[in-house]
Every structure is written in structure tokens, then in C-alpha cells.
Scaffold this active site. Structure first.
Site, PDB file in Angstrom:
ATOM      1  N   GLU A 148       0.718  -1.080  -0.054  1.00 48.06           N
ATOM      2  CA  GLU A 148       0.077  -0.078   0.118  1.00 48.06           C
ATOM      3  C   GLU A 148       0.996   1.255   0.066  1.00 48.06           C
ATOM      4  O   GLU A 148       0.661   2.089   0.880  1.00 48.06           O
ATOM      5  CB  GLU A 148      -0.846  -0.169   1.318  1.00 48.06           C
ATOM      6  CG  GLU A 148      -2.024  -1.188   1.184  1.00 48.06           C
ATOM      7  CD  GLU A 148      -3.020  -1.073   2.225  1.00 48.06           C
ATOM      8  OE1 GLU A 148      -2.964  -0.462   3.154  1.00 48.06           O
ATOM      9  OE2 GLU A 148      -4.210  -1.471   1.675  1.00 48.06           O
ATOM     10  N   GLU A 312      -6.607  -7.454  -1.171  1.00 51.08           N
ATOM     11  CA  GLU A 312      -7.211  -7.702  -0.007  1.00 51.08           C
ATOM     12  C   GLU A 312      -8.694  -7.348  -0.015  1.00 51.08           C
ATOM     13  O   GLU A 312      -8.994  -6.316  -0.244  1.00 51.08           O
ATOM     14  CB  GLU A 312      -6.461  -6.791   1.063  1.00 51.08           C
ATOM     15  CG  GLU A 312      -5.105  -6.969   1.311  1.00 51.08           C
ATOM     16  CD  GLU A 312      -4.561  -6.081   2.306  1.00 51.08           C
ATOM     17  OE1 GLU A 312      -5.087  -5.534   3.057  1.00 51.08           O
ATOM     18  OE2 GLU A 312      -2.952  -6.006   2.154  1.00 51.08           O
TER      19      GLU A 312
END
Ligand code: GAL
Length: 678
Positions: A148, A312
Site C-alpha cells: 500500500e 485484500e
């Protein structure tokens, strides 16, 4: 070589959180549930290099990978640079990021900066060791860079950043004179007289920081992140087989994903947590769209890679010990959100996470299995998804179908984040466009324009909504004009084109270059205050809200039609919306923010509203989407409501998930999904 996302289901797993005796059982149960891909290792730096330069445990994951290979499980290996180990932080405190006042961050992750030479050295070294050691392991199919990028924090003010910013400006602008001009530094006596004076912004009174400097700083933050990612791609590419893909997970701020992809990524992945919509501190009554809003982010993801992955996907209740609190997803919601991702272009969906962490900040971020490891309803639900997934086998690679797109540029996104006038109009317009398109079942795309964009990028669309591109250069204006001339429709919103590429306001009538071919001039304008709430403009007999900002328009040519006029205030009766035919297409100019009603009317006017109406009749409570490959089409129906929704199907369609044929009136259960072959 173009590498595509490997279609399938997967799960995020942390072998380091449990005794190795559990691994084989975990993998067997994953396989049974249809989860064939595992992402691992993205935070495991200190396991593989426990002290400076000690790589004796670099092979920490070998046994786990062997177990995967024995079961033909595929592995995505993460580079661990999101969590620098403590030994590195202590030895080189300059690797830490700092806020604008110079205060450094310590833990727990994403606490580093991209520009400290020491960080780059150690990060490159560990990535190289990993690539050399694991690159040829049979179980590995791809790589995730860092984790991320720019999440948690997307601003960087460490000493290394100040120095790198100087070099960045020098490379981009060449001379100090140009820096002073482009950043508007004459204002308030901020000019530089020597390169050594150039620094990122410090803390200003009243948060007053030069907006042009901030724009360049955002570009710099993005540039730094992209350079960091590119280096990792280069290292991986020189050691791992060509067939392995390289990706990262997003989406976050101050990051130009067009540039990030050019760093060598094969496709993007997104981390989708729609349950944030139900956080305990959210005002549910104020938000009709709730978890459906994640379709907006999925739309953005699709603009980066038409087919993408979800690294995710939410599977349980969420919360860190320090923040965020979400309820457990209700039965059916995980399946719904999985299919929301698939409907928008995901060919790979990996759940976060196999089992809830037994330790650390994320002990409340729940996974498919709870601490007890006794399989419950979440495992049942994912097993069902795994079985249904097989019925979608031909779908992978199919294209999401949209005729309408919102046009953006990264510079304008940045500008809207730092200029409150721009931000104030951008957000309500985004909401209006999203709500109007979602509720009328009009599929939508995003297009991010840059200097390399061409007509070909736009030709698949019939309508471009261009809400508030304050910064507009000649090439962009000409590209949009060419799109219209070729038969497309463009709708501009208020504040178009009044800034140049540095965010300075040149002396010319608004809306700048666009005004010349849209045939319109702004003669007066105002930010609306509370007194003007509820302002409308009348289009034929219809009164439509024109919120937040008013621009009083003047037609500059005889062939410009005035479609709507303001209903009140000192400019009552003045033009609010114009239209002009240019070549084979049409250009609209709206001197206001978009409202949901206005977008609906524009969609109707252009004949593009509800393009799926011939295929299905559906209430507002469900989302519809179509993916197409060749002659084949998949129609997704997603019921976000906690009550049944009734569809009407004109002919019999097979729901691929259940294998049943349905026709006429069909009741879709709460959180239910259909994928019809149509
Ligand atoms: C994601 C992140 C994961 C995990 C998860 C839950 O944003 O990539 O590592 O932290 O959130 O917080």
C-alpha cells in the site's frame, strides 16, 4: 511481454504468526475452500535480515513455499519494505519520515521516507537478496512491491526529502528564475536566490502555504514513490523468471498511478474494505450508498488496469486497537463484495486474511478464521464462493461496459485537495455523478488524461463528464474538442480552465481555452454561501439544483443554445447551462456544481441513461454491471440492501452462480447476487 493477472481466489497469510506445524493444515483447508493463491511476506523484513547484513535466515519461507508447491498452491511474495526493522531505524534515524514541522514518525509501519540514501540502500539490498533466493521457487507466480504505497501517510518532510525536492525542481524547472515564477514566489516575498534555500513547505500560520509549492510537492511525493517502486521492479526483473508478474496494492493519495504503472508493473491490485461504510462512527442515515461506494474506487482501479486484482478483500469485522471499528459483515456480504469487485473488472480476489492476528495492532481485524481456528460461517461463505467461481471460468479478461466516463487529471485531483475552493466543488460533483449513475443503472468509467492521452483513449465513450478541470492546457482542450468533433458529447462544469499547469491564474476570460470552442464566457461568479442553499436553474419546465458555485454565462456565438437559466439571486434569468454543436458532437457548459438531478437530466438528454433497460428492469437498490468478451456478456446484479429486491427479466437467463434459469419477476434475497449469461 504483457503479464495478466492470474484469475482465481486467494488469501493473505502470515506464516510467521503461527507455529509451522499449522501450515500444512492451513494450506489444505485453503485449497478445499477454493483459495489457490497465497500472498505472504510483505512485512517480514526482520525475519529475513534480523540484524544488519545477516541474511542467514533469508530462506525463512523455504519450508512454507515447499508445502505450497507440493499442493500446487500459487504464491505472491511481498517485498517487505513497508516495515523497516528496528535495527535499521536505530542505526539510521534519517530513514524515518517527518511531518511538516519536522517531527519524525517512529512506528509502526510506513514510517520511512523514499529519499533517505540509507533507506534506499537497505531496501534495495533486502529486495535483491529476496529476489535471488526465492526468484526461482516453483510456487511463486508473482510479486507485490512494498505494501500500500502512500497509505497511512502520503506526505514526506524528512531531511532527505527536502534535499531530493531541490533536485527534483532543478530537473523539472531548470533555473531558480523559473522556480520563482512557476511557484508564484513573488507573493509574500518568498523568492529563492540560491538553490540551497529550496525546501519543501514548513508549517505556516493558519495553514497558509503557497498552493503552487504544494502542487509541486504533491508531484514530488508521487515522483519519489514511483522512483522507489521502479527500483524494486528493476531488481526483481533482473532475478525472477519473466513469467512472474509484478504488482502493488492501492489506491492512495499523492500518487500518480499512470506513472506508477510505467515503473514496470503488470497490473494494479486494490484493497477493498466496503465494511468501512458501517463503522460505528458513520452516519448511516446520511449515506444512501454506503458499501456501494466502493464501486467508485473499483471504477478508479479499472481506469489503471481494465482487468485487475483485489489483493485484500474484506472477510471479517475490522479495527485496529487504536482506531476504526466495524461490525462483522452480515452473512452474504462477503460474497456480495467479492462479486462487486468481479463485476468491476477483478479477475483475482484474495481475502484479508486467513486467520485473525493473534497479536499486535490488528487483533480486531478479523479474517476468514477467528482466533480459535474453528471453521464458522465465514469459511462456509468463502467455500460457497469458491464453488461458484468455477462457473465464471470464461469471464476472465472480459471488459466492463460503459459509455459514460468522468475525466480527471492527477494535477487537478491534487489541486482539489489543496485548494478549498476547488475541493468544495469537486466532492459534491463526484457524489452527484456517482449517485445519478448508480441509481439509474448507467455504468461509468474514469479516464485520467495526461500529455500522452490520445483520441483513441476516449473513443470507446459517448459522453464525457468533465466536472471541474480547473487546470487545463491547450493539448487537453484540443483533445476534448477533437472528441466532440468526432461525434462525442462533453459536459464541462464550473471553474473549468482558470488555472495554468502551475495553478496560477492567467489573465483571460473564463473558462479559458475551452470557452473559445464551447462558445461561452463567464461574466460573473460566486462561491455560494448558506444563504443561497437550494438555488435552482430551470431547464424547460424542470427546476434543477445548481449547488455550491455559480458562474453566470454569456453565449459568445449565435449557435450557442442557452438551455437553463438561474432562478434566483441577482443573476436570476441569466444563463446557467449552454450547449453548442461542434462538428458531429455537442459540448455543454454548466456554470455550477453538478447535482444528482442535473446529471440524470444530462444522461437522459444524451440518450445514455439506463442502457441495460432492454435486458433487465431493476430497482435502485441494486447495482447492475456488464462485462463483455467477444459475443459473450455477463450481467451482474448486486443487492446491497438488507431486504429482497425484485427484478423483471424479459426472457429467461441462466444465473451462472446457481445454475438456475430465471425469468419474469425474480426476487433477489438480501445481499444476494446474480450473474446472468445474457
Ligand atoms: C490494509 C493493509 C493490511 C492490513 C489491513 C487491515 O490496508 O494492507 O496490511 O493492515 O489493511 O488493517
Amino acid at each position: 511481454m504483457t503479464r495478466h493477472v492470474d484469475p482465481g481466489l486467494g488469501v493473505c497469510y502470515y506464516p510467521e504468526h503461527w507455529p509451522s506445524e499449522l501450515w500444512a493444515d492451513d494450506l489444505d483447508r485453503m485449497k478445499e475452500a477454493g483459495l489457490a493463491t497465497v500472498r505472504i511476506a510483505e512485512f517480514a523484513w526482520s525475519l529475513m535480515e534480523p540484524t544488519n547484513g545477516d541474511f542467514s535466515s533469508i530462506g525463512w519461507f523455504d519450508d512454507f513455499l515447499d508445502l505450497c508447491a507440493e499442493r500446487s498452491m500459487r504464491v505472491i511474495f511481498g517485498t517487505p519494505t513497508a516495515t523497516p526493522p528496528v535495527w535499521l531505524q536505530r542505526a539510521h534515524p534519517e530513514i524515518l519520515n517527518a511531518d511538516r514541522s519536522g517531527q519524525t514518525y517512529d512506528g509502526p509501519r510506513r514510517n520511512y521516507n523514499y529519499n533517505a540514501p540509507a533507506y534506499r540502500y537497505y531496501a534495495d539490498r533486502v529486495v535483491e537478496q529476496i529476489a535471488r533466493h526465492y526468484g526461482s521457487h516453483l510456487a511463486i507466480v508473482g510479486w507485490q512491491i512494498d505494501n500500500e504505497i502512500n497509505c497511512e501517510i502520503d506526505e514526506f518532510y524528512s531531511e532527505g526529502d527536502h534535499l531530493a525536492y531541490r533536485e527534483f525542481l532543478r530537473a523539472e524547472l531548470g533555473t531558480l528564475e523559473e522556480v520563482n515564477r512557476a511557484l508564484g514566489l513573488t507573493f509574500w516575498s518568498r523568492q529563492y536566490s540560491d538553490w540551497s534555500q529550496v525546501r519543501l513547505s514548513g508549517r505556516g500560520l493558519h495553514d497558509a502555504v503557497n498552493p503552487h509549492s504544494l502542487l509541486w510537492e504533491k508531484r514530488f511525493f508521487s515522483h519519489s514513490a514511483v522512483r522507489f517502486a521502479r527500483k524494486q521492479v528493476e531488481i526483481l526483473r533482473s532475478h525472477v523468471p519473466d513469467s512472474h508478474f509484478i504488482t502493488t496494492n492501492g489506491l492512495f493519495g499523492n500518487l500518480n498511478y499512470t506513472e506508477l504503472m510505467k515503473a514496470g508493473l503488470d497490473f494494479i491490485t486494490f484493497d477493498s474494505y466496503p465494511n468501512f461504510a458501517f463503522d460505528v462512527d458513520r452516519d448511516l442515515a446520511a449515506d444512501r450508498l454506503r458499501d456501494r461506494r466502493w464501486s467508485w474506487s473499483l471504477t478508479r482501479t479499472r481506469s489503471i488496469s481494465r482487468c485487475f486484482g483485489i489483493m485484500e478483500q474484506q472477510s471479517g469485522a475490522h479495527g485496529w486497537t487504536s482506531r476504526m471499528m466495524g461490525p462483522a459483515p452480515k452473512p452474504g456480504q462477503m460474497r456480495l463484495w467479492t462479486m462487486q469487485s468481479v463485476a468491476h473488472g477483478a479477475d483475482f480476489v484474495s481475502y484479508f486474511r486467513w486467520r485473525t492476528a493473534p497479536m499486535g495492532t490488528e487483533i480486531y481485524w478479523h479474517g476468514l478464521n477467528d482466533y480459535s481456528n474453528e471453521p464458522g460461517r465465514k469459511m462456509q461463505e468463502v467455500t460457497r464462493i469458491g464453488q461458484e467461481w468455477a462457473a465464471l471460468d470464461d469471464l476472465w479478461g472480459a471488459d466492463y461496459q460503459a459509455q459514460v466516463a468522468v475525466v480527471r487529471t492527477y494535477d487537478n485531483v491534487y489541486d482539489s485537495e489543496l485548494d478549498t475552493w476547488h475541493g468544495r466543488i469537486e466532492r459534491p460533483s463526484d457524489d452527484a455523478v456517482f449517485a445519478a449513475c448508480q441509481l439509474s443503472h448507467t455504468p461509468l468509467d474514469f479516464v485520467y488524461l495526461d500529455a500522452r492521452s490520445s483520441l483513441e483513449d476516449l473513443e470507446r465513450y459517448r459522453l464525457l463528464l468533465v466536472p471541474h478541470l480547473a487546470m487545463m492546457d491547450e493539448a487537453m482542450s484540443e483533445l476534448l474538442r477533437a472528441f466532440v468533433e468526432a461525434g462525442g458529447t462533453v459536459v464541462f462544469g464550473a471553474r473549468t480552465g482558470y488555472k495554468d499547469s502551475n495553478g496560477l491564474c492567467p489573465m483571460r476570460p473564463m473558462p479559458g481555452l475551452v470557452g473559445q470552442w464551447a462558445g461561452v464566457k463567464v461574466t460573473d461568479f460566486t462561491n455560494l454561501g448558506q444563504r443561497e442553499e437550494g438555488l435552482t436553474a430551470t431547464w424547460d419546465e424542470q427546476r434543477l439544483p445548481v449547488p455550491v458555485f455559480s458562474e453566470v454565462l454569456e453565449a459568445r456565438a449565435d449557435d450557442v443554445e442557452v438551455l437553463a437559466r438561474f432562478d434566483a439571486d441577482y443573476y436570476a434569468g441569466e444563463p446557467a447551462l449552454t450547449r453548442r454543436t461542434v462538428g458531429k458532437g455537442q459540448v455543454y457548459y454548466l456554470g455550477a456544481c453538478f447535482s444528482e438531478e442535473m446529471v440524470r437530466r444530462l444522461l437522459t438528454e444524451t440518450g445514455l441513461v439506463s442502457p441495460l433497460a432492454g435486458l433487465i428492469e431493476a430497482p435502485e437498490g441494486v447495482e447492475l454491471a456488464v462485462r463483455r468478451k467477444g459475443e459473450r456478456q455477463w450481467l451482474f446484479v448486486l443487492n446491497y440492501q438488507d431486504e429482497p429486491q425484485v427484478l423483471r427479466l424479459p426472457t429467461a437467463y441462466t444465473d451462472l452462480l446457481s445454475g438456475t434459469s430465471e425469468q419474469g419477476e425474480v426476487e433477489v434475497e438480501p445481499y444476494g447476487v446474480r450473474v446472468y449469461a445474457v
